[in-house]
Write an enzyme that holds these catalytic residues in place. Structure first.
Site, PDB file in Angstrom:
ATOM      1  N   LYS A   1      -0.927  89.179  36.348  1.00  0.00           N
ATOM      2  CA  LYS A   1       0.066  90.206  35.991  1.00  0.00           C
ATOM      3  C   LYS A   1      -0.701  91.446  35.570  1.00  0.00           C
ATOM      4  O   LYS A   1      -1.216  91.534  34.462  1.00  0.00           O
ATOM      5  CB  LYS A   1       0.937  89.690  34.839  1.00  0.00           C
ATOM      6  CG  LYS A   1       2.357  90.206  34.802  1.00  0.00           C
ATOM      7  CD  LYS A   1       2.557  91.657  34.495  1.00  0.00           C
ATOM      8  CE  LYS A   1       2.266  92.109  33.091  1.00  0.00           C
ATOM      9  NZ  LYS A   1       2.234  93.588  32.988  1.00  0.00           N
TER      10      LYS A   1
ATOM     11  N   CYS B   1     -12.337  99.223  25.422  1.00  0.00           N
ATOM     12  CA  CYS B   1     -12.240  98.400  24.205  1.00  0.00           C
ATOM     13  C   CYS B   1     -13.554  98.424  23.423  1.00  0.00           C
ATOM     14  O   CYS B   1     -13.544  98.332  22.198  1.00  0.00           O
ATOM     15  CB  CYS B   1     -11.838  96.983  24.552  1.00  0.00           C
ATOM     16  SG  CYS B   1     -12.785  96.329  25.921  1.00  0.00           S
TER      17      CYS B   1
ATOM     18  N   GLU C   1      -9.445  89.066  24.962  1.00  0.00           N
ATOM     19  CA  GLU C   1     -10.408  90.157  24.796  1.00  0.00           C
ATOM     20  C   GLU C   1      -9.600  91.337  24.303  1.00  0.00           C
ATOM     21  O   GLU C   1      -8.779  91.882  25.040  1.00  0.00           O
ATOM     22  CB  GLU C   1     -11.095  90.433  26.139  1.00  0.00           C
ATOM     23  CG  GLU C   1     -12.479  91.009  25.960  1.00  0.00           C
ATOM     24  CD  GLU C   1     -12.486  92.514  26.021  1.00  0.00           C
ATOM     25  OE1 GLU C   1     -12.233  93.139  24.954  1.00  0.00           O
ATOM     26  OE2 GLU C   1     -12.739  93.065  27.103  1.00  0.00           O
TER      27      GLU C   1
ATOM     28  N   GLU D   1      -8.464 101.442  16.189  1.00  0.00           N
ATOM     29  CA  GLU D   1      -8.830 101.846  17.544  1.00  0.00           C
ATOM     30  C   GLU D   1      -7.964 103.035  17.982  1.00  0.00           C
ATOM     31  O   GLU D   1      -6.746 103.006  17.837  1.00  0.00           O
ATOM     32  CB  GLU D   1      -8.584 100.652  18.469  1.00  0.00           C
ATOM     33  CG  GLU D   1      -9.098 100.855  19.859  1.00  0.00           C
ATOM     34  CD  GLU D   1      -9.054  99.560  20.667  1.00  0.00           C
ATOM     35  OE1 GLU D   1      -8.038  98.859  20.622  1.00  0.00           O
ATOM     36  OE2 GLU D   1     -10.051  99.267  21.345  1.00  0.00           O
TER      37      GLU D   1
END
Ligand code: ADP
Length: 496
Positions: free
Chosen positions: A177, A286, A252, A385
């Site tokens: 997906k 990331c 992750e 983040e």
């Protein structure tokens, strides 16, 4: 551009016929309408993957046979490198040379796992020495079953490759997906799999919204393994879904990666790697180098050079030559990054360069490359983040202080250290609590080396042989090899 899902070896329209707009982030134009899968389509895809696993040839093939398909997929990607890179740039915004780099890496990932699939044949069985000589035992590796991959929009085809290649190498079947913001190259991967004659149901691709198609996939009882890359809040939902029926799960997630620059560093090299760490891929990475700690004796010189070089970055449509920074992926992402910069200012940080939308752009989701200084340790800018081209800088005095500041984070994906003193670099690398530590560089990523995070940055490792482990179970096969009866309940049986 395709408008169908890939299920059981066929292109099919979503059951309810839904679509979603695909927007070029550089122009804000709707370039296409993608197929919006729902729970019904996900169910069909999982059933197809289940059949392909339980009844099909895929898991029973030798590794060498599976490797042939993986190599054909690698070649299929490589043959269409430029075209796939262009689709990636239209979908995601990244500059074409970066997209080409990613597509080449994706092809390399399929070749790498083809090699590992072959290696599985060479060591399928491990004999186990038992203290009890009446038994012999061995361990064998088997595919986990039906794996589901839910992937993000920052490296669309590459993130697909990181999951599809090892899963297929291991003998799993898969439902992929992609992110709804960037699904075009995942559909092309399906076309490449089809052209490689992959048996039906081995790879299925369902595009659609995260909370609809993604959630349905995570919740599906016939999925054995969930592999997810994305944000911490969604990662937490994936883990909750996995917990309900004890699916295997690898995650992750985000990061706030520090980069420690010691005073003996070459300043230009430090500036270059910091820029590569935070401006490559618009900082939508990331592992991005988003917290830079610079030893105080070189702090001012480092900052001046960083401001000077950052000001030279050519911003524009990723398809235009010479562009080094494209738009962010979506209006929502741009708004989030701009509001994070505003919040940082309100919290007391200062903008040394950048800080808003670039002048002269009246369309496109562009944000200037931005350097924040005097960032308070308790501010969101330092701790959360941002996922954009925004770097926070702080001076430090001693090695111990640098390590303490670097490790003071809920994340632990990556970290970097720069010093001409190898012993110090190794000492600091050992002290950093992160799954990836770069010395004298930041961000280079290799298919052969393990990738994944400590703390809230995730669970498990991708890439390398570790990436294959994600898709393998270990089975013990133990044989009673004694001529004597077991003799626990039946004491005096006579051997017939
Ligand atoms: P971002 O917020 O940066 O878009 P996400 O973590 O939301 O990153 O997205 C990563 C992937 O997770 C995408 O493929 C997205 O569609 C999917 N996703 C989002 N929400 C859910 C959910 N509730 N369940 C499963 N997948 C989801």
């Amino acid at each position: 551009m395709r408008n169908e899902l890939f299920i059981d070896g066929h292109w099919v329209k979503p059951v309810n016929g839904g679509t979603f707009p695909i927007v070029n982030p550089a122009t804000e134009e709707v370039v296409h309408h993608g197929p919006a899968g729902t729970a019904e389509d996900v169910d069909l895809a999982v059933r197809a993957a289940r059949r392909a696993f339980d009844q099909g040839p895929w898991p029973k093939m030798s590794g060498a046979e599976r490797a042939r398909y993986l190599r054909a997929m690698a070649a299929g990607i490589r043959n269409r490198l430029q075209e796939l890179a262009r689709l990636e740039t239209i979908d995601n915004g990244k500059p074409i040379p970066e997209a080409e780099w990613d597509i080449g890496d994706a092809a390399g990932c399929f070749d790498f796992y083809a090699d590992l699939a072959q290696e599985l044949d060479r060591k399928p069985v491990e004999a186990i020495a038992l203290a009890d000589a009446r038994f012999t035992s061995k361990a064998v590796r088997e595919p986990v079953g039906v794996a589901a991959a839910i992937i993000p929009w920052n490296y669309p085809l590459l993130m697909a490759a990181w999951k599809v290649a090892p899963a297929l190498a291991a003998g799993c079947t898969m439902v992929l997906k992609p992110a709804e913001l960037t699904s075009m190259t995942a559909m092309e991967l399906a076309a490449i799999a089809m052209a490689a004659d992959l048996p039906p149901g081995v790879l299925n691709v369902v595009t659609g919204a995260g909370p609809i198609a993604g959630q349905a996939l995570a919740d599906h009882p016939n999925v054995d393994k969930l592999a997810f890359t994305g944000s911490v809040p969604v990662g937490s939902k994936i883990m909750q879904a996995a917990a309900r029926d004890i699916k295997r799960v690898s995650l992750e997630l985000g990061g706030k990666s520090p980069f420690v620059v010691f005073e003996d560093s070459d300043i230009d090299a430090a500036v270059e790697w910091v820029m590569f760490g935070i401006f490559w891929n618009q900082g939508e990475v990331c592992s991005a180098t988003s917290r830079v700690l610079v030893q105080e004796s070189i702090y001012d010189r480092f900052l001046d050079r960083l401001i000077e070089e950052t000001g030279k970055i050519k911003i524009g449509d990723g398809q235009d030559p010479g562009v080094l920074l494209g738009p962010l992926v979506s209006r929502r992402q741009m708004d989030q990054v701009l509001s994070a910069i505003d919040k940082a200012r309100a919290d007391g940080a200062h903008v040394a360069v950048g800080g808003g939308r670039p002048a002269g752009f009246n369309r496109g989701f562009f944000v200037e490359p931005t350097v924040l200084v005097d960032v308070p340790l308790e501010s969101d800018a330092w701790n959360e983040e941002i996922f954009g081209p925004v770097v926070c800088l702080r001076p430090f005095a001693t090695e111990a202080e640098a390590v303490m500041l670097a490790n003071d984070s809920k994340f632990g994906l990556a970290a970097a250290v720069m010093s001409r003193d190898d012993a110090r670099a190794e000492r600091v690398a050992a002290a950093l609590r992160a799954g990836i530590v770069w010395i004298n560089c930041s961000q280079p990523t290799f298919t052969e080396a393990p990738w994944g995070g400590y703390k809230q940055s995730g669970i498990g490792r991708e890439l390398g042989r570790w990436g294959l482990e994600n898709y393998l179970e270990t089975k013990q096969i133990t044989r009673f090899a004694s001529a004597e009866p077991w003799g626990w309940y039946i004491k005096d049986s006579t051997l017939s």
